[in-house]
Enzyme design. Structure first.
Site, PDB file in Angstrom:
ATOM      1  N   ARG A  66       0.857  -1.188   0.000  1.00 14.74           N
ATOM      2  CA  ARG A  66       0.000   0.000   0.000  1.00 14.74           C
ATOM      3  C   ARG A  66       0.894   1.240   0.000  1.00 14.74           C
ATOM      4  O   ARG A  66       1.944   1.263   0.659  1.00 14.74           O
ATOM      5  CB  ARG A  66      -0.873   0.015   1.249  1.00 14.74           C
ATOM      6  CG  ARG A  66      -2.048  -0.951   1.194  1.00 14.74           C
ATOM      7  CD  ARG A  66      -3.143  -0.456   0.253  1.00 14.74           C
ATOM      8  NE  ARG A  66      -4.365  -1.205   0.322  1.00 14.74           N
ATOM      9  CZ  ARG A  66      -4.754  -2.134  -0.581  1.00 14.74           C
ATOM     10  NH1 ARG A  66      -3.980  -2.430  -1.605  1.00 14.74           N
ATOM     11  NH2 ARG A  66      -5.916  -2.735  -0.436  1.00 14.74           N
TER      12      ARG A  66
ATOM     13  N   HIS B 164      -1.763   0.920  -9.709  1.00 17.31           N
ATOM     14  CA  HIS B 164      -2.473  -0.011  -8.814  1.00 17.31           C
ATOM     15  C   HIS B 164      -3.263  -1.051  -9.615  1.00 17.31           C
ATOM     16  O   HIS B 164      -4.465  -1.226  -9.416  1.00 17.31           O
ATOM     17  CB  HIS B 164      -3.402   0.774  -7.860  1.00 17.31           C
ATOM     18  CG  HIS B 164      -3.755   0.011  -6.603  1.00 17.31           C
ATOM     19  ND1 HIS B 164      -3.861   0.603  -5.369  1.00 17.31           N
ATOM     20  CD2 HIS B 164      -4.025  -1.295  -6.395  1.00 17.31           C
ATOM     21  CE1 HIS B 164      -4.197  -0.300  -4.454  1.00 17.31           C
ATOM     22  NE2 HIS B 164      -4.300  -1.471  -5.065  1.00 17.31           N
TER      23      HIS B 164
HETATM   24  C1  GLV Z   1      -6.167  -4.212  -4.057  1.00 13.35           C
HETATM   25  O1  GLV Z   1      -5.251  -3.505  -3.803  1.00 13.35           O
HETATM   26  C2  GLV Z   1      -6.823  -5.083  -3.115  1.00 13.35           C
HETATM   27  O2  GLV Z   1      -6.728  -4.857  -1.895  1.00 13.35           O
HETATM   28  O3  GLV Z   1      -7.449  -6.052  -3.575  1.00 13.35           O
END
Ligand code: GLV
Length: 308
Positions: free
Chosen positions: A223, A271
């Protein structure tokens, strides 16, 4: 009895289709069309509504549509309602693909070759054996284990670090704060798959970078807030670190003009390393609902004290 979905509506429509096939007895609702709030027993969300129980008085389980749950305000979900992380084969497969390409990009010197291409330079570098490139995964839950299982097959010496001790076949396992430095000291390519918690926020900073061998690289698929951006830039610019592949940033989207965008030793993706796949995700959720109804433990229940 109904199941309420509160996340991306396009994927919601795919969930709805799968539910209609696999669980026709369970009414499937897409937020904000919640129907009778008293009928809602299950909620799947990226972010639950502010006070879910005031709205849905008979709610029994909250499912995260993602693997991570740091975007949840856990305090808004009363303790008797389990919160369940998404663990499903689609997310695992995507993460294994992404991390493998990232490790191979670093291992096969593609940062250098991208620079040479820009300069129209044809120059070979010696190819290093995988056996001489040590990879290490921070966070060896379902995703970390699957990633290590694949990397091991290329011949990379593999290690994993976790908060509590684990044993994995063919992987040197390190556990706890006291073992972190030893794990880092033997890691040429560091992969972060940790959840975001109070103790992992800012973890990828100068202290960790200084403990890695000189010229190590980072693959960040955890993250964004785990990474200290200034420390990364300093480590890359001093040559302490060689390169970084980042799929998550703080904030997201990464703003225009951020130094990460143009840094020659950083590769950014938005992401996308892995995402829940509606088909397999619905199957995983339905299997957990069946366990819940049978009074058996569900897979992926969040431990609120540890935060994941
Ligand atoms: C993406 O980052 C998730 O948590 O699935």
């Amino acid at each position: 009895m109904s199941f309420l979905y509160k996340s991306d509506p396009v994927r919601g429509a795919q969930w709805a289709q799968r539910f209609a096939q696999k669980a026709p007895d369970l009414a499937f609702r897409i937020w904000p069309d919640i129907g009778d709030p008293k009928a809602v027993r299950y909620l799947a969300a990226w972010q639950p509504p502010d006070d879910p129980v005031a709205l849905l008085p008979n709610l029994e389980v909250v499912f995260s549509v993602g693997a991570g749950i740091d975007q949840f305000d856990l305090s808004s979900v009363p303790a008797h309602i389990p919160v369940v992380r998404m663990i499903e084969p689609g997310i695992v497969e995507g993460m294994v693909e992404y991390v493998t390409q990232a490790v191979l990009t670093i291992h096969r010197d593609l940062f250098d070759y991208a620079a040479q291409q820009r300069a129209q330079v044809w120059r070979e570098k010696p190819v290093r054996a995988a056996a001489s490139r040590r990879v290490g995964v921070l966070g060896i839950g379902t995703l970390g284990q699957a990633v290590l299982d694949m990397l091991r097959r290329f011949g990379f010496p593999c290690a994993g670090w976790s908060r509590t001790p684990r044993t994995l076949d063919g992987v040197d396992c390190y556990a706890g704060d006291a073992a972190l430095d030893a794990f880092l000291a033997r890691t040429d390519i560091l992969i972060c798959l940790l959840p975001l918690t109070g103790s992992t926020r800012g973890l990828l900073g100068a202290r960790v970078f200084d403990a890695l061998p000189a010229g190590a690289s980072l693959v960040q698929v955890g993250r964004g807030p785990q990474l200290d951006a200034a420390a990364l830039l300093a480590a890359l610019d001093s040559g302490r670190l060689d390169s970084a592949i980042l799929d998550v940033t703080e904030p997201e989207p990464l703003p225009a003009g951020h130094p990460f965008w143009t840094h020659p030793r950083i590769r950014i993706t938005p992401h996308i390393a892995s995402a829940t796949r509606p088909g397999t995700a619905v199957d995983a959720v339905l299997a957990n609902i069946a366990r819940h109804r049978a009074g058996q433990p569900m897979i992926g229940v969040v431990d609120r004290a540890r935060g994941y």
